[in-house]
Design a protein around this motif. Structure first.
Motif, PDB file in Angstrom:
ATOM      1  N   GLN A 164      24.829  43.996  17.552  1.00  0.00           N
ATOM      2  CA  GLN A 164      24.776  45.376  18.025  1.00  0.00           C
ATOM      3  C   GLN A 164      26.162  46.357  17.957  1.00  0.00           C
ATOM      4  N   ASN A 165      27.197  45.649  17.239  1.00  0.00           N
ATOM      5  CA  ASN A 165      28.746  46.105  17.735  1.00  0.00           C
ATOM      6  C   ASN A 165      29.629  45.463  18.856  1.00  0.00           C
ATOM      7  N   ILE A 166      28.777  44.595  19.734  1.00  0.00           N
ATOM      8  CA  ILE A 166      29.573  43.517  20.505  1.00  0.00           C
ATOM      9  C   ILE A 166      29.578  42.108  19.882  1.00  0.00           C
ATOM     10  N   THR A 167      31.349  42.165  20.130  1.00  0.00           N
ATOM     11  CA  THR A 167      31.677  40.882  18.934  1.00  0.00           C
ATOM     12  C   THR A 167      31.042  39.736  20.549  1.00  0.00           C
ATOM     13  N   PHE A 168      30.792  38.393  20.128  1.00  0.00           N
ATOM     14  CA  PHE A 168      29.820  37.591  21.767  1.00  0.00           C
ATOM     15  C   PHE A 168      30.912  36.285  21.263  1.00  0.00           C
ATOM     16  N   LEU A 169      30.652  35.861  20.071  1.00  0.00           N
ATOM     17  CA  LEU A 169      32.027  34.751  19.809  1.00  0.00           C
ATOM     18  C   LEU A 169      32.734  35.136  18.649  1.00  0.00           C
ATOM     19  N   LYS A 170      34.657  34.916  19.315  1.00  0.00           N
ATOM     20  CA  LYS A 170      35.510  34.962  17.355  1.00  0.00           C
ATOM     21  C   LYS A 170      36.425  33.914  17.532  1.00  0.00           C
ATOM     22  N   GLU A 171      36.898  33.101  16.571  1.00  0.00           N
ATOM     23  CA  GLU A 171      37.022  32.144  15.736  1.00  0.00           C
ATOM     24  C   GLU A 171      36.139  30.646  16.562  1.00  0.00           C
ATOM     25  N   VAL A 235      26.281  48.968  35.006  1.00  0.00           N
ATOM     26  CA  VAL A 235      26.095  48.243  33.766  1.00  0.00           C
ATOM     27  C   VAL A 235      25.297  48.301  32.736  1.00  0.00           C
ATOM     28  N   SER A 236      24.977  49.733  32.878  1.00  0.00           N
ATOM     29  CA  SER A 236      23.397  49.356  31.768  1.00  0.00           C
ATOM     30  C   SER A 236      24.185  49.774  30.077  1.00  0.00           C
ATOM     31  N   ASN A 237      25.575  50.160  29.628  1.00  0.00           N
ATOM     32  CA  ASN A 237      26.207  50.309  28.709  1.00  0.00           C
ATOM     33  C   ASN A 237      26.950  49.234  28.142  1.00  0.00           C
ATOM     34  N   LYS A 238      26.702  47.999  29.741  1.00  0.00           N
ATOM     35  CA  LYS A 238      27.522  47.054  28.762  1.00  0.00           C
ATOM     36  C   LYS A 238      26.856  45.685  28.621  1.00  0.00           C
ATOM     37  N   ALA A 239      27.399  44.537  28.152  1.00  0.00           N
ATOM     38  CA  ALA A 239      26.928  43.541  27.322  1.00  0.00           C
ATOM     39  C   ALA A 239      27.392  42.103  28.257  1.00  0.00           C
ATOM     40  N   LEU A 240      26.854  41.589  28.832  1.00  0.00           N
ATOM     41  CA  LEU A 240      26.911  40.331  29.677  1.00  0.00           C
ATOM     42  C   LEU A 240      27.393  39.214  28.732  1.00  0.00           C
ATOM     43  N   GLU A 241      27.911  38.043  29.664  1.00  0.00           N
ATOM     44  CA  GLU A 241      28.152  36.822  28.841  1.00  0.00           C
ATOM     45  C   GLU A 241      27.494  36.084  30.102  1.00  0.00           C
ATOM     46  N   THR A 242      26.407  35.111  30.346  1.00  0.00           N
ATOM     47  CA  THR A 242      26.428  34.612  31.448  1.00  0.00           C
ATOM     48  C   THR A 242      27.583  33.061  32.034  1.00  0.00           C
ATOM     49  N   VAL A 243      28.373  32.864  32.327  1.00  0.00           N
ATOM     50  CA  VAL A 243      29.824  32.697  32.135  1.00  0.00           C
ATOM     51  C   VAL A 243      29.149  31.628  33.679  1.00  0.00           C
ATOM     52  N   ALA A 244      28.826  31.071  34.381  1.00  0.00           N
ATOM     53  CA  ALA A 244      28.013  30.429  35.109  1.00  0.00           C
ATOM     54  C   ALA A 244      26.818  30.572  36.294  1.00  0.00           C
ATOM     55  N   ARG A 245      26.261  29.708  35.908  1.00  0.00           N
ATOM     56  CA  ARG A 245      24.708  29.858  36.196  1.00  0.00           C
ATOM     57  C   ARG A 245      24.663  27.947  37.440  1.00  0.00           C
ATOM     58  N   VAL A 246      24.734  28.825  38.907  1.00  0.00           N
ATOM     59  CA  VAL A 246      24.892  27.733  39.586  1.00  0.00           C
ATOM     60  C   VAL A 246      23.847  27.454  40.859  1.00  0.00           C
ATOM     61  N   ASN A 247      23.070  26.230  41.360  1.00  0.00           N
ATOM     62  CA  ASN A 247      22.288  26.121  42.115  1.00  0.00           C
ATOM     63  C   ASN A 247      23.037  25.010  43.222  1.00  0.00           C
ATOM     64  N   MET A 248      23.229  25.180  44.600  1.00  0.00           N
ATOM     65  CA  MET A 248      23.350  25.018  45.217  1.00  0.00           C
ATOM     66  C   MET A 248      22.871  23.861  46.333  1.00  0.00           C
ATOM     67  N   GLU A 414      25.123  33.121  40.757  1.00  0.00           N
ATOM     68  CA  GLU A 414      25.121  33.885  38.669  1.00  0.00           C
ATOM     69  C   GLU A 414      26.949  34.345  38.616  1.00  0.00           C
ATOM     70  N   ILE A 415      27.230  34.208  37.603  1.00  0.00           N
ATOM     71  CA  ILE A 415      28.708  35.050  37.455  1.00  0.00           C
ATOM     72  C   ILE A 415      28.558  35.502  35.695  1.00  0.00           C
ATOM     73  N   MET A 416      28.471  36.317  35.293  1.00  0.00           N
ATOM     74  CA  MET A 416      28.472  37.462  34.125  1.00  0.00           C
ATOM     75  C   MET A 416      29.384  37.874  33.284  1.00  0.00           C
ATOM     76  N   LYS A 417      29.865  38.152  32.678  1.00  0.00           N
ATOM     77  CA  LYS A 417      31.236  38.520  32.150  1.00  0.00           C
ATOM     78  C   LYS A 417      31.052  39.727  31.224  1.00  0.00           C
ATOM     79  N   MET A 418      31.089  40.871  32.092  1.00  0.00           N
ATOM     80  CA  MET A 418      31.181  42.160  31.245  1.00  0.00           C
ATOM     81  C   MET A 418      31.874  42.389  30.558  1.00  0.00           C
ATOM     82  N   SER A 419      31.059  43.110  29.519  1.00  0.00           N
ATOM     83  CA  SER A 419      32.353  43.992  27.787  1.00  0.00           C
ATOM     84  C   SER A 419      33.487  44.484  27.836  1.00  0.00           C
TER      85      SER A 419
END
Length: 728
Positions: A164-171, A235-248, A414-419
Motif C-alpha cells: 500500500q505504498n508503504i516501505t516495510f523493509l529495504k535491503e 495516527v490514522s493515516n500512519k503505518a506502524l511497526e512494532t519496535v518493542a512489546r514488553v511485559n514487566m 508497547e513502542i510502535m514506529k510511525m511511518s
C-alpha cells in the motif's frame, strides 16, 4: 450472511454448538458449515473464524489470512491453521515455484518452530494479494528464518518488502536466527498487495505470514504528542511497526496466552538498574470491568505482573526506574503504557510520575482516580517528537506527594514506529551513510572534549589548594539586593553549608518561584538523579537554568554543597557558569546561566557518545574510541582502569556513583599503571606549575592533546596530597 462467531455470542448459539458456557471462551477447531465450503483457490480463508471469542471483548476477524509459506500441507498452531500456499491460488503471484524446507529448528524462537521450517523462495519480484472485506486497521506479521536449501543460502538474501505504498523493509539482510516483523496498516481499499522485491543478483524469501483485521479499539485514531502544548496528533493515516512489546515483572508472555497472538518479551534486558526494582506477579488480582479495558488491549498475564520501585529498604529513595530501547533516528513513536495497580493495599495510595526521554508524560498519576478500583487495567498512549537519538528511555518515578514508601509501577509497554512523510518505515540510507562518515570526526571531537574536561577538573583541584575563595558572579543589581553575603546558611540538621568566607549569591525562594512561574512543568528542560531542571528568567530578563533538588537526603546535600563550591571557584569555557543558589525552606536549588544553543550533546551530530562509549566499555574494546594520535601509547591496563571509573561516574543513580576521593585514587592508580609520568621536584613552587598548566589549557585544541604538556607535574604527589587534605 454474518460471521458465524458473532452468531455464537448468545447462549442459544453456545448451546447449538454444544459448548459449555463455563468453559474457556476461546473457540477451538470451529468447523465451517457444509454449505460454506470454499473452492481450493480460496482455501486461504479457512482460518477465518479462529480466535474469535475473547473473555473481555468479542470481535470478528472479518479478514484473517494465515499462510505457511513453502509448506505442502496446512499447519496447525494451537487453535489456528496456517494454510499451505503451494496450490495454484490467486493469492501468490510469482514467476517460479520454489518451495524450501529444512529439519533445522530455531534455537531461540518463542513462536511455533514448525512455521520456520519451510519457506517460499522468490528470485524475482513477487506479490501476495489479499481481498479485504473490512476497511480499517490490519496487522501484517512476517516470519523469517534463514537456512540453506540447495543452492539458496538465505543468509545471503537481500530484498525489500512493501504494501500500500508503504516501505516495510529495504535491503533486508538476515544473518541467522528467527525474526517476526509486525506492522499495522489502515487499509481503505478492497485488496492488500504485499510485494517482495529482491535486490540485484539476490533473492527474497518468506517463511510464514499473517494478515488479519483488528478490533477498532486496539489502535487509537490519535494521541497526545509529548513536549508540545495541547498537541493532539492523528495516527490514522500512519503505518506502524512494532519496535518493542514488553511485559514487566520479568515474565515472558507467549503468543498462546494472548487473544491476538502477541509475544510480550520480559523487561529485564531493558532495565538500566535492576537493583532498584522488584518484580511481582498476581494475575488473579486483575479485574477487567464491564465497559472498560478488555484483554484485547493486553492479556491477564501482562496486567497481572508488574515491575515496581523498591523503596522498602530506603523510604527516602528518589530514583526513577528506567528502561532503554534501541530505535531508529528520524521517526516519531507511538508509546503505549499499560498500568494495573495490583500492589496497593487501598485506593489513592499510589502516586507516581511517568517520563519518556526525560519529558514528563504524567505527573502524580493516580490510577485509583482513573479506574475507581484496585486491579482495574488502564492504558495510556503518547507520541514522541522527531528525534535523532538512537535510544528511547521510558521511566516511572516517585511523585512529589508524600508517601511513607515512594513507589512507581509499570505493567507493560508497547513502542510502535510511525511511518515518516515519505511513507516509509525504513531509516534513510543517506542518513545511515552520513552517520557512519561522521563517527570518525566525532570520535576525535569527543575524546578531545572529554580529555579537556578531565584536565579542567585536575586544574580546579590544583587551584583549590591556593584559592579558597568565591569568584562573585556578575548579575543584575535587582537580584543583588537579595544577596546574603557574609551570612552563614544553615541546613536543617544544623550543619553550615558555607562559611562566611564562602558566601555567594543566595537567592530567596520567592525569587526562584517568580523566575520559573512557580516551577511550571511546561518549563522543565531536563530530569536527572539530583532533580528537575527548569528554564527561568530573572527580573532583568536574564535567562537562567534552575536545578531543583528532589531529595533532602544527606547525599543530596553533599552533592549540592560540592557543586556550588566547585563552580564558584572555577570557570572554564566548557563548564556552565554559576549564577547563585537557594537553600530556604529546606530547598536545594542551583541557578546556572542558560545555554541558549542547547547542550554540547545536541551539537555533536545527535550521536549518543556516552552510550557508544559505554558499549565499547562493556565489550572491553575501549581502544576503539581512543584518538588515533594516541593509539598504541596507552597501556591496556591503564585504559581499562580509566574506563571502569568513567563508567561508575556515569551511573544514573547517585548511590552508585563513587566519591571524589575514590575518583582521585582510581585516576592515580590508572596513571601508575601507565607508568610514563615524569616526576618533578615536589618542593617546587605550585603556582608556577599551575601557570604552566594554564598555558597548556589555553593551547589545547579539539582532537589534539599530549600528556607531555603536563609532564612537569608530579601527579602522584598532587593527587595523594589533595586526598589527604580532603580526608582531614
Amino acid at each position: 450472511m454474518g460471521c458465524t462467531a458473532c452468531q455464537l455470542r448468545s447462549e442459544k448459539g453456545l448451546r447449538r454448538t454444544g459448548l459449555d458456557q463455563d468453559q474457556p471462551s476461546r473457540l477451538v477447531g470451529l468447523a465451517l458449515p457444509r454449505g460454506w465450503r470454499l473452492e481450493r483457490q480460496r482455501q486461504i480463508h479457512i482460518s477465518l473464524f479462529a480466535d474469535l471469542a475473547l473473555p473481555g471483548g468479542w470481535f470478528c476477524r472479518t479478514d484473517n489470512y494465515l499462510i505457511d509459506c513453502g509448506s505442502p500441507t496446512n499447519t496447525s498452531v494451537g487453535n489456528r491453521t496456517f494454510v499451505a500456499d503451494n496450490s495454484d491460488s490467486n493469492t501468490l503471484s510469482t514467476p517460479q515455484k520454489i518451495l524450501a524446507s529444512t529439519t533445522l529448528e530455531p534455537n531461540s524462537s518463542s513462536y511455533n518452530s514448525t512455521l520456520f521450517q519451510t519457506a517460499r523462495i522468490l528470485d524475482e519480484p513477487s506479490s501476495y494479494t489479499f481481498p479485504i472485506k473490512k476497511h480499517g486497521r490490519h496487522w501484517i506479521r512476517l516470519y523469517f528464518f534463514p537456512f540453506v536449501y540447495q543452492s539458496y543460502n538465505m543468509s545471503s538474501a537481500k530484498f525489500s518488502v512493501s504494501a500500500q505504498n508503504i516501505t516495510f523493509l529495504k535491503e533486508l539482510h538476515l544473518d541467522s536466527g528467527p525474526q517476526v516483523k509486525e506492522y499495522s496498516l489502515n487499509i481503505t481499499h478492497s485488496s492488500l498487495v504485499l510485494t517482495f522485491t529482491p535486490s540485484s543478483n539476490s533473492f527474497a524469501f518468506i517463511n510464514a505470514l499473517e494478515v488479519f483485521s483488528l478490533p477498532d479499539e486496539l489502535i487509537p485514531e490519535g494521541a497526545q504528542a509529548i513536549g508540545t502544548q495541547n498537541s493532539y496528533q492523528s495516527v490514522s493515516n500512519k503505518a506502524l511497526e512494532t519496535v518493542a512489546r514488553v511485559n514487566m515483572g520479568n515474565k515472558l508472555v507467549y503468543p498462546q496466552e494472548d487473544a491476538l497472538w502477541r509475544l510480550w518479551v520480559s523487561d529485564d534486558t531493558y532495565l538500566i538498574h535492576n537493583n532498584l526494582v522488584k518484580f511481582l506477579s498476581n494475575p488473579k488480582a486483575v479485574n477487567f470491568t464491564k465497559g472498560g479495558v478488555t484483554d484485547i488491549i493486553a492479556p491477564y498475564s501482562v496486567y497481572g505482573s508488574v515491575t515496581q520501585l523498591n523503596s522498602e529498604s530506603d523510604p527516602n529513595v528518589k530514583a526513577n526506574v528506567t528502561w532503554r530501547f534501541d530505535v531508529d533516528p528520524g521517526f516519531e513513536y507511538l508509546v503505549r503504557f499499560h498500568f494495573c495497580d495490583i500492589v496497593s493495599p487501598s485506593l489513592h495510595y499510589l502516586f507516581f510520575n511517568v517520563y519518556v526521554n526525560s519529558m514528563l508524560v504524567a505527573r502524580n498519576l493516580d490510577l485509583s482516580k482513573l479506574t475507581s478500583d484496585l486491579g482495574v487495567p488502564y492504558y495510556m498512549d503518547v507520541i514522541t517528537r522527531l528525534s535523532d537519538s538512537l535510544k528511547l528511555n521510558v521511566s516511572v518515578g516517585p511523585s512529589d506527594i508524600a508517601n511513607p514508601y515512594p513507589n512507581a509501577i509499570l505493567n507493560g509497554l508497547e513502542i510502535m514506529k510511525m511511518s515518516n512523510s515519505k511513507g516509509s518505515l525504513v531509516l534513510d540510507s543517506d542518513l545511515k551513510k552520513s552517520s557512519k562518515m561522521k563517527v570518525a570526526v566525532i570520535v576525535g571531537l569527543a575524546v578531545g572534549i572529554f580529555t579537556a574536561v578531565v584536565l579542567a577538573i585536575i586544574l580546579f583541584l590544583l587551584c583549590r589548594r591556593r584559592r579558597r575563595r568565591y569568584a562573585h558572579v556578575n548579575h543584575s543589581k535587582a537580584e543583588e539586593n537579595f544577596a546574603n553575603n557574609g551570612m552563614e546558611s544553615k541546613y536543617p540538621n544544623g550543619a553550615a553549608i558555607f562559611s562566611s568566607s564562602k558566601a555567594g549569591y543566595r537567592f530567596p525562594f520567592v525569587a526562584i518561584q517568580d523566575a520559573t512561574d512557580n516551577f511550571n512543568e511546561s518549563l522543565v528542560i531536563g530530569v536527572g538523579g539530583f532533580g528537575r531542571v527548569y528554564k527561568g528568567k530573572l527580573r532583568d530578563e536574564t535567562k537562567v537554568a534552575v536545578k531543583r533538588g528532589a531529595s533532602h537526603s544527606q547525599q543530596g546535600f553533599a552533592e549540592f554543597q560540592t557543586e556550588i563550591e566547585m563552580l564558584s571557584q572555577f570557570r572554564h569555557r566548557h563548564l556552565v557558569a554559576l549564577i547563585g543558589y537557594c537553600d530556604e525552606q529546606n530547598e536545594m536549588i542551583i541557578i546556572y546561566e542558560y545555554m541558549e544553543n542547547g547542550t554540547l550533546k545536541s551539537h555533536l551530530e545527535k550521536v549518543n557518545l556516552v552510550d557508544w562509549a559505554m558499549e565499547s566499555q562493556k565489550r572491553r574494546q575501549l581502544e576503539e574510541i581512543v584518538d588515533p594520535r594516541l593509539a598504541g601509547q596507552i597501556k591496556p591496563d591503564s585504559l581499562r582502569k580509566f574506563g571502569d571509573i568513567a563508567e561508575k561516574c556515569l551511573a544514573e543513580c547517585g548511590v552508585d556513583r563513587p566519591s571524589m576521593g575514590d575518583v582521585l585514587w582510581n585516576l592515580e592508580f590508572a596513571l601508575q599503571l601507565q607508568g610514563n609520568e615524569q616526576r618533578s621536584n615536589c618542593d617546587g613552587e605550585l603556582s608556577s606549575q599551575v601557570n604552566h598548566v594554564n598555558q597548556v589549557e589555553s593551547s589545547v585544541s579539539i582532537g589534539q592533546f599530549s600528556m607531555g604538556d603536563v609532564a612537569g607535574i608530579s601527579m602522584s604527589k598532587v593527587f595523594a596530597q589533595m586526598v589527604r587534605e580532603d580526608m582531614r
